[in-house]
Design a protein around this motif. Structure first.
Motif, PDB file in Angstrom:
ATOM      1  N   ASP A  46      45.275 122.761 100.789  1.00 24.45           N
ATOM      2  CA  ASP A  46      45.087 123.435 101.885  1.00 24.45           C
ATOM      3  C   ASP A  46      46.332 124.351 102.042  1.00 24.45           C
ATOM      4  O   ASP A  46      46.248 125.586 102.426  1.00 24.45           O
ATOM      5  CB  ASP A  46      45.003 122.694 103.083  1.00 24.45           C
ATOM      6  N   LEU A  47      47.488 123.869 101.870  1.00 18.71           N
ATOM      7  CA  LEU A  47      48.743 124.844 101.970  1.00 18.71           C
ATOM      8  C   LEU A  47      48.921 125.771 100.834  1.00 18.71           C
ATOM      9  O   LEU A  47      49.158 126.775 101.212  1.00 18.71           O
ATOM     10  CB  LEU A  47      50.010 123.931 102.119  1.00 18.71           C
ATOM     11  N   VAL A  48      48.592 125.562  99.694  1.00 20.29           N
ATOM     12  CA  VAL A  48      48.381 126.508  98.586  1.00 20.29           C
ATOM     13  C   VAL A  48      47.438 127.616  98.761  1.00 20.29           C
ATOM     14  O   VAL A  48      47.829 128.972  98.659  1.00 20.29           O
ATOM     15  CB  VAL A  48      47.885 125.831  97.297  1.00 20.29           C
ATOM     16  N   ALA A  49      46.308 127.272  99.391  1.00 20.76           N
ATOM     17  CA  ALA A  49      45.077 128.133  99.813  1.00 20.76           C
ATOM     18  C   ALA A  49      45.726 129.148 100.848  1.00 20.76           C
ATOM     19  O   ALA A  49      45.511 130.267 100.797  1.00 20.76           O
ATOM     20  CB  ALA A  49      43.875 127.630 100.296  1.00 20.76           C
ATOM     21  N   ASP A  50      46.637 128.589 101.977  1.00 18.49           N
ATOM     22  CA  ASP A  50      46.956 129.253 103.010  1.00 18.49           C
ATOM     23  C   ASP A  50      47.944 130.434 102.323  1.00 18.49           C
ATOM     24  O   ASP A  50      48.175 131.525 102.617  1.00 18.49           O
ATOM     25  CB  ASP A  50      47.787 128.288 104.017  1.00 18.49           C
ATOM     26  N   LEU A  51      48.899 129.874 101.406  1.00 23.76           N
ATOM     27  CA  LEU A  51      49.749 130.716 100.862  1.00 23.76           C
ATOM     28  C   LEU A  51      49.079 131.905  99.958  1.00 23.76           C
ATOM     29  O   LEU A  51      49.598 132.959 100.022  1.00 23.76           O
ATOM     30  CB  LEU A  51      50.526 129.938  99.912  1.00 23.76           C
ATOM     31  N   MET A  52      48.087 131.514  99.462  1.00 24.37           N
ATOM     32  CA  MET A  52      47.261 132.504  98.454  1.00 24.37           C
ATOM     33  C   MET A  52      47.002 133.505  99.562  1.00 24.37           C
ATOM     34  O   MET A  52      46.818 134.869  99.089  1.00 24.37           O
ATOM     35  CB  MET A  52      46.432 131.808  97.526  1.00 24.37           C
ATOM     36  N   ASP A  53      46.122 133.097 100.595  1.00 24.36           N
ATOM     37  CA  ASP A  53      45.774 134.065 101.532  1.00 24.36           C
ATOM     38  C   ASP A  53      46.611 134.881 102.042  1.00 24.36           C
ATOM     39  O   ASP A  53      46.334 136.232 102.300  1.00 24.36           O
ATOM     40  CB  ASP A  53      45.106 133.263 102.641  1.00 24.36           C
ATOM     41  N   ALA A  54      47.755 134.462 102.467  1.00 24.34           N
ATOM     42  CA  ALA A  54      48.824 135.231 102.906  1.00 24.34           C
ATOM     43  C   ALA A  54      49.333 136.224 101.941  1.00 24.34           C
ATOM     44  O   ALA A  54      49.743 137.279 102.244  1.00 24.34           O
ATOM     45  CB  ALA A  54      49.998 134.292 103.260  1.00 24.34           C
ATOM     46  N   ARG A  55      49.544 135.864 100.639  1.00 23.30           N
ATOM     47  CA  ARG A  55      49.825 136.881  99.675  1.00 23.30           C
ATOM     48  C   ARG A  55      48.987 137.943  99.534  1.00 23.30           C
ATOM     49  O   ARG A  55      49.317 138.982  99.263  1.00 23.30           O
ATOM     50  CB  ARG A  55      50.080 136.057  98.218  1.00 23.30           C
ATOM     51  N   GLU A  60      47.309 143.569 100.267  1.00 22.55           N
ATOM     52  CA  GLU A  60      46.667 144.564 100.851  1.00 22.55           C
ATOM     53  C   GLU A  60      47.404 145.468 101.868  1.00 22.55           C
ATOM     54  O   GLU A  60      46.870 146.623 101.899  1.00 22.55           O
ATOM     55  CB  GLU A  60      45.408 143.775 101.825  1.00 22.55           C
ATOM     56  N   ALA A  61      48.153 144.998 102.767  1.00 19.39           N
ATOM     57  CA  ALA A  61      48.953 145.815 103.693  1.00 19.39           C
ATOM     58  C   ALA A  61      49.895 146.733 102.942  1.00 19.39           C
ATOM     59  O   ALA A  61      50.142 147.865 103.390  1.00 19.39           O
ATOM     60  CB  ALA A  61      49.828 144.867 104.400  1.00 19.39           C
ATOM     61  N   LYS A  62      50.297 146.252 101.491  1.00 15.88           N
ATOM     62  CA  LYS A  62      51.171 147.417 100.982  1.00 15.88           C
ATOM     63  C   LYS A  62      50.276 148.286  99.984  1.00 15.88           C
ATOM     64  O   LYS A  62      50.951 148.950  99.101  1.00 15.88           O
ATOM     65  CB  LYS A  62      51.918 146.445 100.010  1.00 15.88           C
TER      66      LYS A  62
END
Length: 67
Positions: A46-55, A60-62
């Motif tokens: 779950d934490l890895v999935a959250d990290l990848m979503d944030a990345r 996208e923002a950049k």
């Protein structure tokens, strides 16, 4: 991008036990944090999935490019 797996050098610091005890390991001269071995697999995933979503959101923002 780091490069192909063949180009990645794993360094073993002279005092690797000190780093290992603190939860770190060295790759190509960079210190990386290790996963907590006591963390349940489902929670880690779950934490890895959250990290990848944030990345992905940062990319996208950049405008679609990350270093």
């Amino acid at each position: 991008m780091i490069g192909s797996p063949a180009s990645i050098r794993i360094d073993r610091p002279a005092r690797s036990s000190d780093n290992a005890e603190r939860g770190y390991f060295m790759v190509a001269g960079r210190l990386w944090r290790s996963t907590n071995p006591a963390l349940p697999t489902a929670r880690r995933q779950d934490l890895v999935a959250d990290l990848m979503d944030a990345r992905r959101m940062v990319k996208e923002a950049k405008g679609g490019s990350l270093p």
